[in-house]
Design an enzyme around this catalytic site. Structure first.
Site, PDB file in Angstrom:
ATOM      1  N   ILE A   1       0.822  -1.215   0.000  1.00  0.00           N
ATOM      2  CA  ILE A   1       0.000   0.000   0.000  1.00  0.00           C
ATOM      3  C   ILE A   1       0.857   1.268   0.000  1.00  0.00           C
ATOM      4  CG2 ILE A   1      -0.297   0.318   2.503  1.00  0.00           C
ATOM      5  CD1 ILE A   1      -3.340   0.692   1.893  1.00  0.00           C
TER       6      ILE A   1
ATOM      7  N   ASP B 242       1.807  -0.481   9.396  1.00  0.00           N
ATOM      8  CA  ASP B 242       2.120   0.753  10.125  1.00  0.00           C
ATOM      9  C   ASP B 242       3.619   1.071   9.998  1.00  0.00           C
ATOM     10  OD1 ASP B 242       1.786   2.895  11.831  1.00  0.00           O
ATOM     11  OD2 ASP B 242       1.489   1.692  13.648  1.00  0.00           O
TER      12      ASP B 242
HETATM   13  N1  APR Z   1       0.856  -3.066   2.295  1.00  0.00           N
HETATM   14  C1  APR Z   1      -0.356  -3.640   2.458  1.00  0.00           C
HETATM   15  N2  APR Z   1      -0.640  -4.491   3.459  1.00  0.00           N
HETATM   16  C2  APR Z   1       0.360  -4.777   4.341  1.00  0.00           C
HETATM   17  C3  APR Z   1       1.655  -4.211   4.250  1.00  0.00           C
HETATM   18  C4  APR Z   1       1.882  -3.314   3.165  1.00  0.00           C
HETATM   19  N3  APR Z   1       3.059  -2.724   2.989  1.00  0.00           N
HETATM   20  N4  APR Z   1       2.407  -4.703   5.260  1.00  0.00           N
HETATM   21  C5  APR Z   1       1.617  -5.567   5.954  1.00  0.00           C
HETATM   22  N5  APR Z   1       0.388  -5.616   5.404  1.00  0.00           N
HETATM   23  C6  APR Z   1      -0.778  -6.411   5.773  1.00  0.00           C
HETATM   24  C7  APR Z   1      -0.557  -7.605   6.660  1.00  0.00           C
HETATM   25  O1  APR Z   1      -0.057  -8.692   5.893  1.00  0.00           O
HETATM   26  C8  APR Z   1      -1.987  -7.883   7.132  1.00  0.00           C
HETATM   27  O2  APR Z   1      -2.707  -8.578   6.122  1.00  0.00           O
HETATM   28  O3  APR Z   1      -1.678  -5.607   6.523  1.00  0.00           O
HETATM   29  C9  APR Z   1      -2.576  -6.465   7.237  1.00  0.00           C
HETATM   30  C10 APR Z   1      -2.743  -5.942   8.647  1.00  0.00           C
HETATM   31  O4  APR Z   1      -1.662  -6.382   9.442  1.00  0.00           O
HETATM   32  P1  APR Z   1      -0.939  -5.443  10.512  1.00  0.00           P
HETATM   33  O5  APR Z   1      -0.129  -4.420   9.810  1.00  0.00           O
HETATM   34  O6  APR Z   1      -0.259  -6.321  11.500  1.00  0.00           O
HETATM   35  O7  APR Z   1      -2.167  -4.625  11.230  1.00  0.00           O
HETATM   36  P2  APR Z   1      -3.188  -5.065  12.408  1.00  0.00           P
HETATM   37  O8  APR Z   1      -3.484  -6.509  12.402  1.00  0.00           O
HETATM   38  O9  APR Z   1      -4.334  -4.095  12.296  1.00  0.00           O
HETATM   39  O10 APR Z   1      -2.375  -4.794  13.735  1.00  0.00           O
HETATM   40  C11 APR Z   1      -2.123  -3.468  14.131  1.00  0.00           C
HETATM   41  O11 APR Z   1       0.212  -3.871  14.312  1.00  0.00           O
HETATM   42  O12 APR Z   1       2.173  -2.922  13.678  1.00  0.00           O
HETATM   43  C12 APR Z   1       1.200  -2.872  14.528  1.00  0.00           C
HETATM   44  O13 APR Z   1       1.195  -0.542  15.095  1.00  0.00           O
HETATM   45  C13 APR Z   1       0.400  -1.584  14.584  1.00  0.00           C
HETATM   46  O14 APR Z   1       0.002  -2.211  16.822  1.00  0.00           O
HETATM   47  C14 APR Z   1      -0.594  -2.082  15.552  1.00  0.00           C
HETATM   48  C15 APR Z   1      -0.924  -3.461  15.047  1.00  0.00           C
END
Ligand code: APR
Length: 188
Positions: free
Chosen positions: A18, A41
């Site tokens: 993304i 994030d």
């Molecule tokens: N682009 C798109 N999707 C991504 C990317 C990227 N660059 N990187 C990771 N993802 C995907 C993951 O594979 C997963 O399918 O985003 C989705 C959500 O995963 P997380 O990023 O772990 O988010 P979430 O489950 O909402 O957890 C949030 O994670 O890093 C921390 O600060 C954040 O504490 C919060 C928690």
């Protein structure tokens, strides 16, 4: 199925990173502390640079922690997007602690912000299905139904809502959810 036309808005599923998407806004799956983390994030803060963190600190100082289900917007720094909308999904605790409502709130709040900013293209990741452990099939259903309902209730300047899904397993889950949504569309 990877595309669904909902009134004037196209709902699109794609696999990718993304941080490389040139939408008006990309949505960040943040945490309530707003100071970055892992997953999407971490990728957004790394690629976007320090301007994003700086605005997050200002928001944190003025509003306090961001509750799950709510959203705030910042600059996108060096990213190709114009804004980052930071939202917080629920941590999965078995599904009986209001997780679907909080997840729906995260999508709705993000779209409300996009609407307020008169944005026309918004990209979402799969909120809560990484570190927060939400089962992806269930999360996909909530995500697509919530966005579709929002768009049917409030026609938006938004012309395209894209789900940018990082891995094939997640894309498959959203594809199935979109097929079910299209089949049930008249019930929305
Ligand atoms: N682009 C798109 N999707 C991504 C990317 C990227 N660059 N990187 C990771 N993802 C995907 C993951 O594979 C997963 O399918 O985003 C989705 C959500 O995963 P997380 O990023 O772990 O988010 P979430 O489950 O909402 O957890 C949030 O994670 O890093 C921390 O600060 C954040 O504490 C919060 C928690």
């Amino acid at each position: 199925m990877k595309e669904l036309q909902l009134g004037p808005t196209m709902l699109v599923l794609t696999q990718g990173d993304i941080t490389r998407v040139a939408a008006d806004a990309i949505v960040n799956a943040a945490n309530s502390g707003l100071l970055g983390g892992g997953g999407v994030d971490g990728a957004i803060h790394r690629a976007g640079g320090p301007a994003i963190l700086q605005e997050c600190r200002t928001i944190l100082a003025s509003q306090g922690r961001l509750p799950p289900g709510r959203a705030v917007a910042t600059t996108a720094g060096r990213l190709p997007a114009r804004f980052v909308i930071h939202t917080v999904g629920p941590i999965w605790q078995g599904g009986t602690r209001g997780e679907p409502d909080v997840l729906a709130g995260a999508y709705r709040s993000s779209l409300e912000l996009a609407r307020g900013l008169a944005l026309t293209t918004v990209a979402f990741p799969s909120i809560s299905t990484g570190a927060y452990g939400y089962p992806v099939d269930q999360a996909a259903r909530v995500a697509l139904r919530t966005v579709a309902r929002f768009l049917s209730e409030r026609p938006l300047p938004v012309q395209r809502v894209t789900f940018v899904l990082h891995d094939e397993h997640t894309l498959d889950a959203y594809t199935r959810a979109m097929e079910n949504l299209a089949a049930a569309h008249e019930d929305l």
